[in-house]
Design an enzyme around this catalytic site. Structure first.
Site, PDB file in Angstrom:
ATOM      1  CG  HIS A 196      51.147  -2.586 -61.502  1.00  0.00           C
ATOM      2  ND1 HIS A 196      50.975  -2.562 -60.135  1.00  0.00           N
ATOM      3  CD2 HIS A 196      49.953  -2.966 -62.014  1.00  0.00           C
ATOM      4  CE1 HIS A 196      49.734  -2.921 -59.844  1.00  0.00           C
ATOM      5  NE2 HIS A 196      49.090  -3.166 -60.967  1.00  0.00           N
ATOM      6  CG  HIS A 256      44.013   2.497 -65.004  1.00  0.00           C
ATOM      7  ND1 HIS A 256      43.441   1.474 -65.731  1.00  0.00           N
ATOM      8  CD2 HIS A 256      44.024   2.075 -63.720  1.00  0.00           C
ATOM      9  CE1 HIS A 256      43.106   0.492 -64.914  1.00  0.00           C
ATOM     10  NE2 HIS A 256      43.459   0.827 -63.681  1.00  0.00           N
TER      11      HIS A 256
HETATM   12  P1  2AM Z   1      43.849  -1.448 -61.026  1.00  0.00           P
HETATM   13  O1  2AM Z   1      45.102  -1.110 -61.772  1.00  0.00           O
HETATM   14  O2  2AM Z   1      42.667  -0.783 -61.613  1.00  0.00           O
HETATM   15  O3  2AM Z   1      43.994  -1.255 -59.559  1.00  0.00           O
HETATM   16  C1  2AM Z   1      46.388  -6.271 -59.301  1.00  0.00           C
HETATM   17  O4  2AM Z   1      45.209  -6.404 -58.592  1.00  0.00           O
HETATM   18  C2  2AM Z   1      46.197  -5.395 -60.503  1.00  0.00           C
HETATM   19  O5  2AM Z   1      45.260  -5.995 -61.389  1.00  0.00           O
HETATM   20  C3  2AM Z   1      45.677  -4.003 -60.191  1.00  0.00           C
HETATM   21  O6  2AM Z   1      46.427  -3.081 -60.935  1.00  0.00           O
HETATM   22  C4  2AM Z   1      44.238  -4.045 -60.622  1.00  0.00           C
HETATM   23  O7  2AM Z   1      43.659  -2.985 -61.254  1.00  0.00           O
HETATM   24  C5  2AM Z   1      44.257  -5.067 -61.708  1.00  0.00           C
HETATM   25  N1  2AM Z   1      42.943  -5.675 -61.838  1.00  0.00           N
HETATM   26  C6  2AM Z   1      42.175  -5.639 -62.952  1.00  0.00           C
HETATM   27  N2  2AM Z   1      41.033  -6.317 -62.759  1.00  0.00           N
HETATM   28  C7  2AM Z   1      41.054  -6.759 -61.488  1.00  0.00           C
HETATM   29  C8  2AM Z   1      40.135  -7.504 -60.678  1.00  0.00           C
HETATM   30  N3  2AM Z   1      38.991  -7.960 -61.168  1.00  0.00           N
HETATM   31  N4  2AM Z   1      40.486  -7.737 -59.413  1.00  0.00           N
HETATM   32  C9  2AM Z   1      41.659  -7.282 -58.912  1.00  0.00           C
HETATM   33  N5  2AM Z   1      42.559  -6.598 -59.611  1.00  0.00           N
HETATM   34  C10 2AM Z   1      42.269  -6.335 -60.884  1.00  0.00           C
END
Ligand code: 2AM
Length: 183
Positions: free
Chosen positions: A40, A123
């Site tokens: 996603h 991203h």
């Molecule tokens: P990512 O895309 O960089 O992995 C679920 O965890 C989604 O939320 C993931 O896609 C994750 O990022 C995003 N996300 C953004 N900030 C986050 C945080 N502080 N902790 C966990 N997930 C986060």
């Protein structure tokens, strides 16, 4: 409930990305690869949200989705956040995507949910590195990937259940989806 807001590429775009990353995946079992069925693009990470704020943000997200038009996007190439995160980049209507992410964050703040102030970096996370991992060769190996164009037509509020997926990975479960119906 731990929540985030996302858009999801369609199955054909995900299949292409899965094929493009297959060799890297098998060459690097040392990395923690994300599961294609969970891929996603995060718009905003909301963290743990109580029932009242969840109801509030859901109403606001519905309004947000109604104000934004569908987005023409594509997945292309790769990048990294240091040695921690390998991702594929997003191409296409980035101004629209940034605008949608900003509106989603504003909706969350109005529902009294604390969201990060960091600049939004579109991203799709492919893998997470362990200490000392060198992600640069993988960024180079995926540089030529150019996925098909697709249209994001919906915004999803997604629940993240840590440790509930295979091998104690997180499992992401859509809670509510709203169509992008703005013009
Ligand atoms: P990512 O895309 O960089 O992995 C679920 O965890 C989604 O939320 C993931 O896609 C994750 O990022 C995003 N996300 C953004 N900030 C986050 C945080 N502080 N902790 C966990 N997930 C986060």
């Amino acid at each position: 409930m731990r929540l985030f807001v996302a858009v999801t590429p369609p199955v054909d775009a995900l299949d292409e990305l899965r094929a493009a990353t297959a060799a890297a995946r098998s060459a690097h079992p040392d990395l923690r690869w994300t599961r294609p069925d969970q891929w996603h693009l995060t718009l905003a990470f909301l963290g743990d949200v109580g029932a009242d704020a969840r109801a509030d943000v859901a109403v606001r997200l519905g309004r947000t989705a109604a104000r934004h038009a569908p987005l023409e996007l594509a997945l292309r190439g790769a990048g990294r956040f240091g040695e921690r995160v390998l991702w594929t980049r997003v191409d296409g209507d980035l101004a629209g995507l940034r605008g949608l992410a900003a509106s989603v964050r504003a909706a969350a703040r109005k529902a009294r949910i604390a969201v990060e102030d960091r600049p939004y970096r579109p991203h799709l996370t492919l893998a997470r590195g362990r200490d000392g991992a060198d992600l640069r060769p993988l960024v180079d190996a995926l540089a030529g990937f150019a996925g098909r164009r697709w249209t994001a037509t919906e915004v999803h509020l997604v629940r993240s259940r840590l440790g509930a997926g295979p091998d104690r990975t997180a499992r992401y479960e859509p809670v509510t989806s709203w169509p992008l119906t703005g013009s």
